[in-house]
Design a protein around this motif. Structure first.
Motif, short mmCIF file in Angstrom:
data_model
loop_
_atom_site.label_atom_id
_atom_site.label_comp_id
_atom_site.label_asym_id
_atom_site.label_seq_id
_atom_site.Cartn_x
_atom_site.Cartn_y
_atom_site.Cartn_z
N TYR A 146 44.77 58.86 20.49
CA TYR A 146 44.73 57.51 19.18
C TYR A 146 42.80 57.48 19.57
CZ TYR A 146 46.72 55.12 16.03
OH TYR A 146 47.68 54.07 14.62
N TYR A 147 42.76 56.20 20.10
CA TYR A 147 41.17 55.97 19.51
C TYR A 147 40.27 56.71 19.43
CZ TYR A 147 43.12 52.06 22.51
OH TYR A 147 43.95 51.65 23.18
N ALA A 148 40.38 58.10 19.91
CA ALA A 148 39.62 59.19 18.90
C ALA A 148 39.55 59.44 18.20
CB ALA A 148 39.95 60.30 20.54
N GLY A 196 31.97 71.09 23.51
CA GLY A 196 31.26 72.25 22.42
C GLY A 196 29.86 69.80 21.20
N LEU A 197 30.81 69.29 20.91
CA LEU A 197 30.53 68.36 19.59
C LEU A 197 29.33 67.40 20.91
CD1 LEU A 197 30.97 67.53 17.02
CD2 LEU A 197 32.70 66.43 18.33
N LEU A 198 29.84 67.32 21.75
CA LEU A 198 28.40 67.22 22.10
C LEU A 198 27.22 67.92 22.74
CD1 LEU A 198 30.72 64.76 24.90
CD2 LEU A 198 29.69 63.86 22.83
N ALA A 207 31.75 58.65 19.89
CA ALA A 207 32.75 58.06 21.43
C ALA A 207 33.79 58.55 21.08
CB ALA A 207 32.38 56.58 20.89
N ALA A 208 34.08 58.97 20.09
CA ALA A 208 35.53 59.95 19.94
C ALA A 208 35.25 61.21 20.78
CB ALA A 208 34.78 60.21 18.18
N PRO A 209 34.36 62.27 20.80
CA PRO A 209 34.86 62.97 21.78
C PRO A 209 34.61 62.44 22.79
CG PRO A 209 32.87 63.40 21.20
CD PRO A 209 33.77 62.62 20.08
#
Lengths: 118, 98, 492, 326
Positions: free
Chosen positions: C112-114, D263-265, C16-18
């Motif tokens: 911020y949430y990330a 990239g991370l995904l 969910a972060a990215p």
């Protein structure tokens, strides 16, 4: 044939080493930035050139040989360009070559020593 | 054997360049000395690959040869403008890009 | 699906972060973040259900069996800590939206949430992993995200606090890395269970001893064990309002979990406590920490700093419980991890609500706030009673175990000291309550109203939890007792 | 022997970094320090590590240091004596414990050391049959311990989020006229011409070399991380020679800010697909019917993810720093 290649490699590598050490001494002993830049450039051109040529003769396959050529080419181009840029920056910053001072001083001395013209 | 001799010569050269980097006296001397030391290290890595029978070490030498340039340019630019972000007059005109 | 749960609980916030960072609208990002936190909390409860009663789950990452691949190991202790992290993260993020709103641009909210989600994910990652190096990897994520979260605080002092924490945290992380490298050097493995098998034979090896020393110091920095706590008060005091609630509740607790895991499971009871005598170091330090931190808390004039110093003292209780090395002590330590996290999260959240209204955390400015914001202050009072350890609150349970642990050892003065330190907690919490209810309100704060339900509800959830877990102790003291027995090698 | 000489040089460079008080010099010497470390890694036969150190330590971190210096200024205040004491105690204590530990360490290069006995033999003997790539380092990093690498990408991504939160990005300011350099303008233009020509010559090969490192990581040293860094340094070169604005027209920061997440995904997507196909997270063997092919595709995909994230993060950070210093 292999022996011949070995001999040529030996010779070029030794010449390269010689240039490297000479340039190192130059870096240490030369009087100012400009002359040291000359010594530094010597490593990139002659030192690296000879050593890479020596290695090229010993390259086991094409990929290695191509990589050697590329490394040398980029080293030559980039490193000499940065030395050039450095020397330019030094010049723009207003540093005068020491040798120029010597030349100027010699000039002045000569003018002093020479008898007045009238 | 020949690689070993060359390696020693290059190491001596690195040592002398580093001595110059330490002695200075001006910042330009240090930049020059470190640039030369970098070149020597590229040579060292290439010869070392042959010395140890692992010529794929050349990748690292190539990387460093390419990256050292970026570093030196960054240093010179920083030295001149005090920042890295300044656009130079030599930049291509806006219309040309895109 | 069920067998993938260990990976899922971690992946939910981590992925969910990215996605959050790509959403420019802060509101949508918040929905996503909150949803992933709640789902992770549900997954954590599912994990707890699977391991309830002392089972262990092992999950092989990439399908490679340990010690070649990385293994996730979940037992009751790690499931408890995962619940702690996820549930509290979900409760705090519900309140986060309201407290962030006025300050930043919308996209900043998403970032911020990330960072918040990355912090949550990394804490879960540290907890569930069974691999020593993997602990370090996730420790890095948690440290970096924590620095970023703290640095977004009210003013420049937040940056300085964050920088201090960064320096100390980096030293700690380096020590932990050296220690893990040393362990690998002498055993050739990174898997924790494998290490535990191989280290006892090497207990005379100086490399192992050095690695133990590095590890203890490195983790002690992260846990903020006295005297390595110096980063904590400022970091908590200057971090953004509601974020403090999450950090105070979880970050140090997870580090403490790592300490327990390595002391008992990896290095082993005999090595840690009989050969290296770590308890001789930890007991005096934790006692000093409890007393000094509580005293300092009493003399604070800033409510946030007061609570931060109280955290240092409370961490002392937990470390003391670990170092007592009996069932009651260890039960107290683990139960208090959970209880204190709950209480402190609630307290900081209630405080955040007040600061949100009066824009200051100085005690003078909070004068009379109990009348303006009665519900918030009531929750604060209930939670404060829990912190002191009044019967029928969660704090009482863990303190009760701790005191009985001290008495088991026959250390009556220590038990008396613990009661004394509870009185100190009474003084500093009393100070805030006194100011809030019995001091006249400042004229400029006459217009202050009750906070919106988005913050109030989480506050009250924490407060009610604190009472509920004071009565029903199956999840806290029950699990903690079983875990303590298994850590100490007592078969029940 | 070579080791000893390199270590002496390393010590000398560290001494120089400590003794010289100008920050710029310290940055220069730090880059030299990194190359020396890379050489030592090479001599120790850790080629992949040497590669990373040469690319990151010598190239990118020098530029980041400079960018940071541009914000904070070049001089450092001399540290008062009493402030040295606490760090000195910490450092000496650490050194003492390290020395104490070194007494019992396995001998240098000892084949019977535990490191070579327990986990490593399976990597060395079976990885070709189980995972595939001839470069065992890649097998370990990308497959056996792929989850750690996933975490490392997470670390890089977190750093990106942190920098973005603190410095901001996409806040394009109006172009400020560069201060005219002192000295003859004609000469400075000539300098530009040489550098520009050389840069034109070098930038494209740098980018191509980055791609080579990216896709050749299975066979030789290299992989996504190194490739990302080299790619980024090619872009840095462009930005340095032509200025930051043309570089930002080339890679608009607003769009560039998506790529670290992509990239991370991508990395995670590989893991999730393997979960959907019934394996565990990051189990590439189940990606297609043949396990070896699955491993191959999986490793290629995740290395690409690593490369994208690293390159995008580096370029983003560079832009943020440079904008800040304008």
């Amino acid at each position: 044939m292999a022996l011949l290649l070995d001999i040529v490699s030996w010779i070029t590598l030794m010449i390269g080493s010689f240039f490297c050490i000479t340039a190192g001494v130059g870096l240490l002993r030369m009087p100012d930035v400009y002359t040291r830049a000359h010594a530094g450039g010597m490593i990139d051109s002659m030192g690296a050139g000879m050593i890479f040529f020596g290695l090229l003769l010993q390259a086991p396959d094409y990929l290695i040989a191509i990589k050697l050529v590329f490394t040398f080419f980029f080293l030559l181009v980039t490193s000499l360009a940065s030395i050039h840029a450095l020397a330019q920056t030094v010049n723009v910053a207003g540093v005068n070559p020491k040798l120029a001072n010597i030349v100027n001083r010699l000039e002045k001395n000569r003018q002093k020593e020479s008898p007045p013209s009238n | 054997m020949m690689y070993a001799v060359t390696t020693v010569a290059i190491l001596i050269c690195i040592g002398m360049a580093m001595a110059r980097a330490f002695l200075g006296p001006s910042i330009y001397d240090r930049i020059l000395a470190i640039n030369s030391a970098g070149t020597c290290i590229v040579l060292f890595l290439s010869v070392l690959g042959f010395l140890m029978g692992r010529p794929d070490f050349l990748d690292i030498a190539l990387t460093y040869a390419l990256i050292n340039f970026t570093g030196t340019i960054a240093i010179l630019k920083f030295f001149k403008y005090g920042s890295l972000g300044v656009s130079d007059p030599a930049a291509p005109p806006k219309t040309k890009v895109e | 699906m069920i067998e993938q749960l260990p990976a899922i609980v971690l992946l939910l916030p981590l992925l969910a972060a990215p996605i959050c960072s790509m959403i420019h609208n802060g509101d949508y990002a918040w929905y996503l973040a909150a949803a992933s936190c709640w789902l992770a909390a549900a997954a954590a409860v599912g994990l707890m259900a699977q391991v309830w009663g002392g089972h262990t789950i092992s999950y092989h990452m990439g399908g490679w069996p340990p010690p070649w691949g990385i293994e996730l190991v979940i037992d009751e202790l790690s499931a408890l800590v995962v619940i702690l992290v996820t549930v509290f993260a979900a409760l705090v993020i519900s309140a986060l939206r309201e407290s962030l709103r006025p300050k930043m641009r919308k996209h900043r909210h998403s970032l911020y949430y990330a960072a918040y989600l990355l912090c949550v994910a990394s804490l879960i990652g540290i907890t569930v992993t069974g691999d020593a190096f993997n602990v370090f990897v996730f420790l890095e994520i948690s440290s970096l995200s924590t620095y970023a979260l703290i640095a977004r605080g009210r003013d420049r002092r937040a940056l300085i606090a964050s920088f201090r924490y960064l320096v100390m945290g980096t030293i700690g992380a380096t020590f932990i890395l050296i220690s893990i490298g040393f362990m690998y050097m002498v055993t050739g493995t990174l898997n924790m269970a494998d290490l535990a098998e191989r280290l006892p034979a090497l207990s005379d090896n100086r490399v192992v001893q050095a690695s133990f020393a590095f590890f203890t110091v490195g983790v002690a920095l992260k846990v903020a064990i006295f005297p390595l706590h110096l980063w904590l008060p400022n970091a908590y005091a200057y971090a953004p309002k509601a974020t403090t609630a999450f950090l105070a509740a979880t970050a140090t607790k997870v580090s403490l979990y790592v300490l327990i895991r390595f002391l008992f499971d990896v290095y082993g009871l005999e090595f840690s406590f009989q050969q290296m005598r770590i308890d001789l170091l930890l007991i005096p330090l934790s006692i000093a920490g409890i007393l000094i931190a509580s005293l300092t808390a009493i003399f604070q004039t800033d409510a946030k700093k007061l609570l931060a110093w109280s955290s240092v003292g409370q961490l002392g209780y937990m470390v003391l419980g670990v170092a007592l090395l009996n069932t009651a002590g260890l039960t107290a330590a683990i139960a208090h991890m959970f209880n204190h996290a709950m209480i402190k999260a609630g307290l900081f959240l209630a405080l955040a609500a007040m600061i949100y209204r009066v824009s200051s955390s100085r005690l003078d400015d909070l004068a009379g706030i109990g009348r303006q914001m009665p519900l918030t202050m009531a929750a604060f009072t209930v939670l404060g009673l829990g912190l002191i350890g009044v019967p029928l609150t969660a704090g009482f349970v863990s303190k009760w175990y701790l005191i009985s642990g001290a008495l088991d050892k026959g250390w009556v003065p220590l038990a008396a000291m613990l009661i004394g330190s509870s009185l100190m907690a009474l003084i500093y919490i009393g100070k805030i309550i006194d100011v809030a209810y019995f001091k006249p309100c400042k004229p400029e704060h006459a217009e202050v109203r009750e906070i919106s339900p988005t913050i109030l509800i989480p506050c009250w959830v924490f407060a009610l939890m604190s009472i509920y877990f004071g009565i029903d102790t199956r999840l806290t003291a029950g699990v903690a007792g079983r875990v303590a027995e298994s850590l100490l090698g007592i078969s029940s | 022997m070579i080791n000893m000489v390199l270590l002496m040089l390393l010590l000398a460079s560290v001494y120089a970094i400590i003794r010289l008080d100008r920050l710029l010099t310290a940055v220069l010497l730090t880059s030299l320090f990194s190359v020396l470390v890379a050489s030592i890694f090479m001599v120790l036969d850790a080629v992949d590590v040497a590669f990373t150190e040469a690319a990151v330590g010598a190239g990118v971190s020098t530029i980041f240091f400079l960018a940071a210096l541009a914000i904070v200024g070049r001089q450092c205040k001399p540290t008062p004596r009493r402030k040295i004491i606490a760090p000195l105690i910490v450092v000496s204590a650490t050194g003492c414990v390290l020395l104490y530990a070194s007494l019992d360490m396995p001998r240098f290069g000892e084949p019977l050391a535990p490191v070579h006995q327990h986990v490593a033999p399976r990597y060395l003997n079976d990885s070709a049959a189980e995972v595939g790539p001839p470069n065992i380092v890649t097998s370990v990093l990308a497959s056996y311990r792929g989850y750690d690498t996933f975490g490392e990408v997470g670390v890089v991504f977190t750093a990106f989020i942190g920098v973005l939160m603190l410095l901001g990005a996409g806040t394009r300011r109006t172009s400020i006229e560069p201060p005219t350099p002192t000295g003859a303008p004609k000469e400075s233009m000539r300098k530009k011409v040489v550098l520009k020509e050389v840069a034109d010559l070098v930038i494209a090969p740098v980018l191509i070399f980055a791609l080579y490192v990216q896709w050749h990581g299975d066979f030789g040293p290299g992989g996504g991380f190194q490739a990302g860094v080299i790619f980024a340094s090619g872009i840095f070169l462009y930005a340095l020679i032509y200025g930051i604005e043309p570089a930002q027209r080339l890679l608009p920061p607003r769009r560039l800010a998506y790529f670290p997440a992509i990239g991370l995904l991508l990395y995670a997507a590989v893991g999730i697909i393997s979960m959907l196909r019934g394996g565990n997270f990051l189990n590439y063997s189940v990606l297609v019917n043949d396990p070896l092919h699955g491993q191959h595709y999986g490793i290629l995909a995740i290395e690409l993810g690593v490369g994208i994230t690293v390159a995008a993060v580096m370029i983003n950070i560079f832009f943020s720093f440079s904008e800040r210093s304008l």
